[in-house]
Design an enzyme around this catalytic site. Structure first.
Site, mmCIF file in Angstrom:
data_model
loop_
_atom_site.group_PDB
_atom_site.id
_atom_site.type_symbol
_atom_site.label_atom_id
_atom_site.label_comp_id
_atom_site.label_asym_id
_atom_site.label_seq_id
_atom_site.Cartn_x
_atom_site.Cartn_y
_atom_site.Cartn_z
ATOM 1 N N TRP A 16 14.352 -26.505 -10.620
ATOM 2 C CA TRP A 16 15.527 -27.485 -10.813
ATOM 3 C C TRP A 16 16.109 -27.149 -12.270
ATOM 4 O O TRP A 16 17.194 -27.070 -12.427
ATOM 5 C CB TRP A 16 14.931 -28.921 -10.734
ATOM 6 C CG TRP A 16 16.020 -29.889 -11.170
ATOM 7 C CD1 TRP A 16 15.799 -31.211 -11.623
ATOM 8 C CD2 TRP A 16 17.359 -30.179 -10.568
ATOM 9 N NE1 TRP A 16 16.730 -32.010 -11.517
ATOM 10 C CE2 TRP A 16 17.857 -31.437 -10.995
ATOM 11 C CE3 TRP A 16 18.094 -28.976 -10.023
ATOM 12 C CZ2 TRP A 16 19.256 -31.642 -10.583
ATOM 13 C CZ3 TRP A 16 19.455 -29.346 -9.551
ATOM 14 C CH2 TRP A 16 20.080 -30.587 -9.978
ATOM 15 N N ARG A 35 7.765 -23.085 -21.564
ATOM 16 C CA ARG A 35 6.849 -23.212 -22.293
ATOM 17 C C ARG A 35 5.881 -22.141 -22.766
ATOM 18 O O ARG A 35 5.435 -21.831 -23.871
ATOM 19 C CB ARG A 35 6.134 -24.401 -21.836
ATOM 20 C CG ARG A 35 4.636 -24.753 -23.034
ATOM 21 C CD ARG A 35 4.039 -25.933 -22.525
ATOM 22 N NE ARG A 35 4.634 -27.282 -22.646
ATOM 23 C CZ ARG A 35 5.014 -27.845 -23.865
ATOM 24 N NH1 ARG A 35 4.676 -27.454 -24.864
ATOM 25 N NH2 ARG A 35 5.574 -28.965 -23.741
ATOM 26 N N LYS A 105 11.872 -36.665 -11.323
ATOM 27 C CA LYS A 105 12.063 -37.922 -10.328
ATOM 28 C C LYS A 105 10.518 -38.620 -9.966
ATOM 29 O O LYS A 105 10.029 -38.304 -9.137
ATOM 30 C CB LYS A 105 12.683 -37.585 -9.187
ATOM 31 C CG LYS A 105 13.934 -37.210 -8.993
ATOM 32 C CD LYS A 105 14.672 -36.811 -7.818
ATOM 33 C CE LYS A 105 16.147 -36.282 -8.201
ATOM 34 N NZ LYS A 105 16.746 -35.843 -6.837
ATOM 35 N N LYS A 186 12.691 -42.149 -3.134
ATOM 36 C CA LYS A 186 12.982 -41.308 -2.111
ATOM 37 C C LYS A 186 11.791 -40.345 -1.853
ATOM 38 O O LYS A 186 11.728 -39.718 -0.648
ATOM 39 C CB LYS A 186 14.344 -40.581 -2.408
ATOM 40 C CG LYS A 186 14.400 -39.738 -3.452
ATOM 41 C CD LYS A 186 14.059 -38.516 -3.104
ATOM 42 C CE LYS A 186 14.001 -37.621 -4.422
ATOM 43 N NZ LYS A 186 13.599 -36.070 -4.310
ATOM 44 N N ASP A 239 20.249 -39.340 -1.974
ATOM 45 C CA ASP A 239 18.863 -38.467 -2.159
ATOM 46 C C ASP A 239 17.806 -38.678 -1.084
ATOM 47 O O ASP A 239 17.308 -37.772 -0.697
ATOM 48 C CB ASP A 239 18.310 -38.770 -3.369
ATOM 49 C CG ASP A 239 17.463 -37.609 -4.180
ATOM 50 O OD1 ASP A 239 17.401 -36.870 -3.789
ATOM 51 O OD2 ASP A 239 17.195 -37.945 -5.203
ATOM 52 N N ARG A 250 10.519 -30.553 -1.319
ATOM 53 C CA ARG A 250 9.101 -30.264 -1.462
ATOM 54 C C ARG A 250 8.192 -31.447 -1.054
ATOM 55 O O ARG A 250 6.936 -31.032 -0.489
ATOM 56 C CB ARG A 250 9.100 -30.101 -2.947
ATOM 57 C CG ARG A 250 7.706 -29.764 -3.605
ATOM 58 C CD ARG A 250 7.751 -29.542 -5.152
ATOM 59 N NE ARG A 250 8.810 -28.528 -5.691
ATOM 60 C CZ ARG A 250 9.121 -28.328 -6.859
ATOM 61 N NH1 ARG A 250 8.414 -29.142 -7.904
ATOM 62 N NH2 ARG A 250 10.226 -27.599 -7.172
ATOM 63 N N ASN A 251 8.676 -32.746 -1.308
ATOM 64 C CA ASN A 251 7.927 -33.805 -0.443
ATOM 65 C C ASN A 251 7.889 -33.761 0.847
ATOM 66 O O ASN A 251 6.687 -34.151 1.227
ATOM 67 C CB ASN A 251 8.544 -35.198 -1.467
ATOM 68 C CG ASN A 251 8.119 -35.188 -2.905
ATOM 69 O OD1 ASN A 251 7.262 -35.792 -3.348
ATOM 70 N ND2 ASN A 251 9.389 -34.755 -3.462
ATOM 71 N N VAL A 270 5.082 -29.062 -8.453
ATOM 72 C CA VAL A 270 4.667 -30.337 -8.539
ATOM 73 C C VAL A 270 5.326 -31.221 -7.493
ATOM 74 O O VAL A 270 6.502 -31.072 -7.047
ATOM 75 C CB VAL A 270 4.928 -31.068 -9.774
ATOM 76 C CG1 VAL A 270 4.441 -32.576 -9.577
ATOM 77 C CG2 VAL A 270 4.170 -30.244 -10.926
ATOM 78 N N GLU A 272 5.832 -34.701 -6.720
ATOM 79 C CA GLU A 272 5.818 -35.826 -7.487
ATOM 80 C C GLU A 272 5.638 -37.147 -6.702
ATOM 81 O O GLU A 272 4.923 -38.122 -7.079
ATOM 82 C CB GLU A 272 7.369 -36.224 -7.949
ATOM 83 C CG GLU A 272 7.748 -35.342 -9.126
ATOM 84 C CD GLU A 272 7.293 -35.872 -10.459
ATOM 85 O OE1 GLU A 272 6.549 -36.665 -10.467
ATOM 86 O OE2 GLU A 272 7.774 -35.189 -11.446
#
Length: 325
Positions: A16, A35, A105, A186, A239, A250-251, A270, A272
């Site tokens: 993202w 990072r 999110k 969502k 969304d 992804r979810n 990840v 979320e």
């Protein structure tokens, strides 16, 4: 508000963050911060984020760095694009005079809003970005729309100006709570949609899930002071539809993997909704709210219920009127 010499800071080089950097580079210079120095060096050399956004080249206008302070030096605001669990650590390293646009999110460690966390840490100029925004499509310049919400209208308009491109329409809003938490809810509904897909439950079930999921989202958002228009806007209904139905979600994919008995993690990305479901279920229990889809997903995600048990818990609820409660 003018952009710094080194460009708009985008803090976080996942899929993202990379997509936002690519989109913003269509307007002007961008500094993409990663990072890990070795990862930043790889991105700078290869000019593509093969791990998180393959097939989307970084424009020449995108500068990659692992120097956080150098990335934000002279900037008026930055897009903070790291998972919610990493948000407190990153915010702690940023100057409090910087405007922060939160793009995760998820919820803060205590289950509260990330915007509230940022203000508690001393940031006075805070915004949140959310909408039906798959990185894979925005990175390629496909048509999309998003919302930036802030109490600070000048900040929201500055973000709008920095991100508005021929492929991305950016709307402003003052409803931080609705825009932020719509994106949170969502993810849980997308996990539920994925569970249904993995079990082969069909289109009727998917349609019912999206409709009743929106009802739960409305119940939660209004309880926390969101505006009802936001529930049915881009960061709510928009969304929800995208993440419950798309192959890019992804979810949704994680829910499908769970239903097949597989591990939900995908290449270190990840998910979320797995963490969020438990936090939302705890909130609903403590505040006396009925969020049955959230409860079922939380139980399945925690390994307490099988996916089939979760479906049975929803289908076996007592008869009631559609708009009851």
């Amino acid at each position: 508000m003018s952009l710094p010499v080194l460009g708009l800071p985008v803090l976080g080089a996942g899929g993202w963050g990379t997509a936002l950097a690519v989109n913003a580079a269509r307007r002007g210079p961008v500094t993409l911060w990663a990072r890990r120095p070795e990862f930043a060096a790889q991105l700078a050399q290869q000019r593509v984020n093969a791990a998180y956004l393959p097939g989307v080249p970084l424009p020449d206008a995108v500068r990659v760095t692992a120097d956080l302070q150098g990335a934000v030096d002279g900037a008026d605001f930055a897009l903070v694009v790291v998972p919610s669990v990493g948000m407190p650590e990153l915010l702690a390293e940023l100057p409090r005079t910087l405007g922060v646009v939160l793009c995760a999110k998820g919820l803060a460690p205590d289950g509260g809003q990330l915007t509230g966390l940022a203000r508690a840490m001393g940031f006075t100029r805070v915004a949140v970005l959310s909408g039906p925004n798959h990185a894979e499509e925005i990175g390629r310049g496909l048509p999309a729309a998003t919302v930036v919400a802030s109490r600070d209208e000048a900040l929201a308009r500055a973000v709008q100006a920095a991100l508005m491109t021929p492929g991305l329409r950016v709307y402003t809003s003052r409803d931080e709570t609705g825009v932020e938490l719509g994106g949170v809810l969502k993810n849980v509904m997308a996990l539920a949609a994925g569970l249904g897909d993995g079990l082969g439950l069909g289109d009727n079930a998917k349609s019912a899930l999206i409709t009743r999921g929106l009802r739960e989202m409305r119940r939660y958002l209004l309880a926390l002071g969101a505006h009802e228009d936001t529930v049915y806007g881009l960061s709510g209904l928009g969304d929800l539809v995208a993440t419950a139905t798309s192959r890019h979600s992804r979810n949704r994919a994680a829910g499908e993997a769970i239903a097949r008995g597989e591990h939900p993690a995908q290449g270190g990305k990840v998910v979320e909704g797995l963490r969020t479901a438990g936090l939302l279920d705890a909130w609903a229990f403590s505040h006396g709210h009925d969020l049955p889809i959230v409860r079922a997903v939380a139980r399945v995600a925690a390994g307490e219920w099988t996916p089939q048990t979760g479906i049975e818990s929803l289908m076996g609820r007592g008869a009631r009127a559609e708009h009851e409660g």
